[in-house]
Design an enzyme around this catalytic site. Structure first.
Site, mmCIF file in Angstrom:
data_model
loop_
_atom_site.group_PDB
_atom_site.id
_atom_site.type_symbol
_atom_site.label_atom_id
_atom_site.label_comp_id
_atom_site.label_asym_id
_atom_site.label_seq_id
_atom_site.Cartn_x
_atom_site.Cartn_y
_atom_site.Cartn_z
ATOM 1 N N LYS A 86 36.571 49.586 50.565
ATOM 2 C CA LYS A 86 37.649 49.428 49.583
ATOM 3 C C LYS A 86 37.335 50.226 48.321
ATOM 4 O O LYS A 86 38.195 50.912 47.781
ATOM 5 C CB LYS A 86 37.854 47.932 49.260
ATOM 6 C CG LYS A 86 38.519 47.187 50.413
ATOM 7 C CD LYS A 86 38.467 45.671 50.280
ATOM 8 C CE LYS A 86 38.998 45.008 51.536
ATOM 9 N NZ LYS A 86 38.840 43.557 51.571
ATOM 10 N N GLN A 98 36.428 38.871 47.808
ATOM 11 C CA GLN A 98 36.188 39.058 49.238
ATOM 12 C C GLN A 98 35.895 37.723 49.918
ATOM 13 O O GLN A 98 35.039 36.961 49.471
ATOM 14 C CB GLN A 98 35.020 40.045 49.448
ATOM 15 C CG GLN A 98 34.770 40.408 50.895
ATOM 16 C CD GLN A 98 35.936 41.176 51.515
ATOM 17 O OE1 GLN A 98 36.489 42.097 50.923
ATOM 18 N NE2 GLN A 98 36.320 40.797 52.730
ATOM 19 N N ASP A 133 45.809 41.146 46.845
ATOM 20 C CA ASP A 133 45.583 40.750 48.246
ATOM 21 C C ASP A 133 46.785 39.962 48.785
ATOM 22 O O ASP A 133 46.939 39.805 50.000
ATOM 23 C CB ASP A 133 44.327 39.864 48.338
ATOM 24 C CG ASP A 133 43.206 40.521 49.129
ATOM 25 O OD1 ASP A 133 43.476 41.544 49.803
ATOM 26 O OD2 ASP A 133 42.073 40.014 49.075
#
Ligand code: NAP
Length: 286
Positions: free
Chosen positions: A53, A97, A120
């Site tokens: 990422k 995460q 997200d």
């Protein structure tokens, strides 16, 4: 019939080029898009994901901040970091995460992220926006699947889509996105007694289970479009999806490979969401 591949790497390259052009335009207007990635603990798969990422951000000109914390970090300390990033004007997207260590309530941490920075798309406000058709950030993996369908010019209106899997991050949002495009949607899960009876009727199948060979050729209607979200390891330790790729590609009209399918699209949609958040910050500040 041999299915055409939907190449997630090639489509990602195209979309990332468009993102990086818009990032440059934003810079000319004084805004550098910024993404903060928080990793707690040393889960090896998570380390690879966050590295990819951050690398993708660098390649597109997005400023990224990677915060690595010990697995012993307290929930309160993590919530404090999220709060600090919420009020940092250089940060337009915050990603925590998953999975988090067991002593931390992941949902509580996600809900602490400001919805306007929830790139997200896991916050309950983002889920609610998707459910009601309001603007908001869509979870990256199903959003990437929708981009793939758009890329092949597939019109979902009146088509039957079967989603295998009902997680909050893939299956359920996937079903809602397909519904929004006027598909008739069936969601299957571990308690579905006869999966094949459903998939055989589908024009589009999205497999998001996390088990090899959940979908085999005898379960697919000739000409169906098959999107494989699964990430598994085969007997040789190689990455593979949920779909028996070699057999299903003989029946489907389009199919996504693993690797090189949905995976790269997930990161690409994270960049797209971060860009959108940065663009929005410009319009709300002017
Ligand atoms: P998850 O939370 O474990 O959900 C799996 C879903 O599959 C559940 O809804 C489960 O049903 C259902 N299921 C399990 N066995 C089944 C069966 N035999 N038949 C039908 N349904 C079954 O997983 P997830 O987070 O959604 O991820 C799914 C897969 O996608 C994983 O392999 C994951 O690694 C991968 N993934 C890939 C990306 C990417 O970027 N490519 C991103 C995210 C996830 P129940 O609800 O009844 O338990």
């Amino acid at each position: 019939m041999t299915a055409q591949l939907i190449d997630g790497n090639a489509l990602s390259q195209l979309l990332r080029l468009q993102v990086s052009e818009r990032i440059q335009q934003l810079k000319l207007q004084g805004v550098t898009a910024g993404l903060a990635v928080i990793l707690v603990g040393d889960n090896p798969a998570s380390q690879v994901y966050v590295r990819n990422k951050v690398k993708a951000c660098e390649q597109t000109g997005i400023h990224s901040v990677l915060e690595k914390h010990d697995a012993t970090m307290s929930e309160a300390a993590l919530l404090e970091r999220v709060a600090a990033l919420n009020s940092d004007p250089r940060i337009h997207g915050i990603l925590v995460q998953l999975p988090l260590p067991a002593h931390i309530d992941a949902q509580k941490v996600i809900e602490a992220i400001a919805p306007e920075k929830d790139v997200d798309g896991f916050h309950v406000a983002s889920a609610g926006a998707l459910m009601t058709g309001l603007p908001g950030y869509w979870p990256c993996t199903p959003h990437g699947c929708m981009k793939m369908l758009e890329h092949i010019g597939y019109n979902l209106r009146g088509k039957h889509a079967v989603v295998i899997g009902r997680s909050n991050i893939v299956g359920k949002p996937m079903a809602l996105m397909l519904l929004q495009q006027n598909a008739t949607v069936t969601i299957c899960h571990s308690a579905t007694p006869d999966l094949k009876a459903h998939t055989l009727q589908a024009d589009v199948i999205v497999a998001a289970v996390g088990k090899r060979n959940v979908l085999t050729a005898d379960m697919v209607k000739p000409g169906a479009v098959v999107l494989d979200v699964g990430m598994n390891r085969d007997d040789d330790g190689k990455l593979c999806g949920d779909v028996d790729f070699e057999s299903v590609k003989q029946v489907a009209s389009y199919i996504t490979p693993v690797p090189g399918g949905v995976g790269p699209m997930t990161i690409t949609m994270l960049l797209v969401n971060t860009l959108a958040s940065a663009e929005k910050s410009l319009s709300t500040s002017s």
